[in-house]
Design an enzyme around this catalytic site. Structure first.
Site, PDB file in Angstrom:
ATOM      1  N   GLN A   1      -7.975 -15.718  14.200  1.00  0.00           N
ATOM      2  CA  GLN A   1      -9.011 -16.300  15.051  1.00  0.00           C
ATOM      3  C   GLN A   1      -8.774 -15.951  16.524  1.00  0.00           C
ATOM      4  OE1 GLN A   1     -11.867 -18.413  14.232  1.00  0.00           O
ATOM      5  NE2 GLN A   1     -12.283 -17.672  16.287  1.00  0.00           N
ATOM      6  N   ASP A  37     -11.173 -26.735  20.564  1.00  0.00           N
ATOM      7  CA  ASP A  37     -11.183 -26.768  19.094  1.00  0.00           C
ATOM      8  C   ASP A  37     -11.345 -28.229  18.679  1.00  0.00           C
ATOM      9  OD1 ASP A  37     -10.924 -26.085  16.405  1.00  0.00           O
ATOM     10  OD2 ASP A  37      -8.744 -25.901  16.470  1.00  0.00           O
ATOM     11  N   ARG A  44      -4.718 -19.004   3.307  1.00  0.00           N
ATOM     12  CA  ARG A  44      -4.916 -20.164   4.188  1.00  0.00           C
ATOM     13  C   ARG A  44      -4.129 -21.280   3.538  1.00  0.00           C
ATOM     14  NH1 ARG A  44     -10.347 -22.292   7.016  1.00  0.00           N
ATOM     15  NH2 ARG A  44      -9.615 -20.641   8.382  1.00  0.00           N
ATOM     16  N   HIS A  73      -3.202 -19.819  13.849  1.00  0.00           N
ATOM     17  CA  HIS A  73      -4.444 -19.198  13.384  1.00  0.00           C
ATOM     18  C   HIS A  73      -4.599 -17.863  14.122  1.00  0.00           C
ATOM     19  CE1 HIS A  73      -8.124 -18.854  11.371  1.00  0.00           C
ATOM     20  NE2 HIS A  73      -8.850 -19.774  11.962  1.00  0.00           N
ATOM     21  N   CYS A 122     -13.516 -21.837  17.879  1.00  0.00           N
ATOM     22  CA  CYS A 122     -13.365 -21.127  16.599  1.00  0.00           C
ATOM     23  C   CYS A 122     -14.361 -21.594  15.554  1.00  0.00           C
ATOM     24  CB  CYS A 122     -11.936 -21.273  16.095  1.00  0.00           C
ATOM     25  SG  CYS A 122     -11.465 -22.964  15.666  1.00  0.00           S
ATOM     26  N   ARG A 162     -14.635 -12.045  13.937  1.00  0.00           N
ATOM     27  CA  ARG A 162     -13.614 -12.251  12.890  1.00  0.00           C
ATOM     28  C   ARG A 162     -13.631 -11.054  11.940  1.00  0.00           C
ATOM     29  NH1 ARG A 162     -11.907 -17.343  11.556  1.00  0.00           N
ATOM     30  NH2 ARG A 162     -10.436 -16.152  10.287  1.00  0.00           N
TER      31      ARG A 162
END
Ligand code: CP
Ligand code: NVA
Length: 309
Positions: free
Chosen positions: A138, A227, A108, A135, A266, A294
């Protein structure tokens, strides 16, 4: 070519489909099992995943750690500040060292360039666990959740994304384009998804429409996604929050989508900002399945990267 998982634009539609199908299959095969039990075939026994975090994480950290365990492997977790990376060792040298010690790396990173440099020099598969640009893990979990809840494949479905044109929006654009589903992005002026992502996506499949009205974005959608308005590393600015407010997902907006539309986020969520509590905590929300998925989808991503799919 090394099977890195850096974005959703590079794998083929068949590759993404294989990952999704494997995720569904493995999830069903271990229903009711204790979470620490290894899958019957232990396909990654003896394998080690390095997990590097330059930003905070709850879901990504726990889901990748559980994923490699359930596949029979183990993990080493480090934050960049614990590593020499945090004292100026180059990403290239870090990559060369990790490539001699572990079987795959998940990172990340603050900058997408760090991810790409790591991938260029590691000599082992590298997985994008969120960057400023995308991402992808996700969005694969989001798609899995849609397919599971609706009992239909994502191809040909109709999605709406509301709010900031951020890393989540970019990965949705790539997914819609490769897998072939329709995506309407309701984002205010000045907060569009990445121009390079939009330009490449337009040449593939699906339909990607940028609209400036929340209502127009969600009309008839089967899935409504939003988000945070302030991603990690961004500064919360009053004018941005003002621009985002008309794109808040509330019950009235959900009512414009299909009656059984799913709500996805997410997480972490900010109730009263990008979504109201009655939506995220209401009957159309699938956010807890989405978080759980996930784990399942990342098991399939690990298998794909390590040549087991
Ligand atoms: N959705 C997500 O990536 O969550 P974390 O930041 O907790 O990993
Ligand atoms: N767009 C958010 C996603 C968090 C999982 C961020 O980058 O902070």
């Amino acid at each position: 070519m090394m099977p890195h998982f850096l974005d959703l634009a590079t794998p083929t539609a068949a590759g993404l489909r294989a990952i999704l199908d494997e995720a569904h299959r493995r999830k069903a095969a271990r229903a009711g099992w204790p979470r620490g039990r290894v899958d019957a075939d232990a396909p990654l026994a003896g394998h080690v995943l390095a997990m590097i975090f330059e930003k905070p994480s709850t879901r990504t950290r726990f889901s990748f750690d559980m994923a490699i365990r359930q596949l029979g492997g183990t993990s080493i977790v480090a934050t960049a500040v614990d590593m020499q990376l945090g004292r100026g060792e180059t990403v290239e040298d870090t990559a060369r060292v990790l490539g001699r010690m572990v079987d795959a790396v998940m990172i990340r990173s603050n900058s997408h360039a760090t991810l790409e440099t790591l991938a260029d020099h590691a000599g082992i598969p590298v997985i994008n666990a969120l960057t400023d640009i995308s991402h992808p893990c996700q969005v694969m979990a989001d798609i899995m959740t849609f397919e599971e809840r609706r009992g239909q494949k994502v191809e040909g479905s109709c999605w709406a994304y509301l709010g900031d044109g951020n890393n989540m929006a970019n990965s949705l654009v790539e997914a819609a384009s490769v897998l072939g589903f329709d995506l309407r992005l309701g984002v205010p002026h000045g907060y569009d998804p990445d121009q390079a992502v939009l330009a490449t996506a337009g040449c593939r499949g699906g339909s990607i429409d940028l609209v400036r009205s929340a209502k127009a974005a969600v009309e008839g959608a089967q899935v409504v996604v939003t988000d945070t308005w302030v991603s990690m590393g961004q500064i919360s600015a009053k004018d941005k929050l003002g621009a985002m407010m008309p794109f808040q997902v509330d019950r009235a907006l959900m009512a414009k989508a299909q009656p059984d539309a799913l709500f996805l986020h997410c997480l972490p969520a900010h109730r009263g900002e990008e979504v109201t509590a009655d939506v995220i905590d209401g009957p159309q929300s699938a956010v807890w399945d989405e978080a759980e998925n996930r784990l399942h989808v990342q098991k399939a991503i690990l298998l794909w990267c390590l040549g087991k799919l």
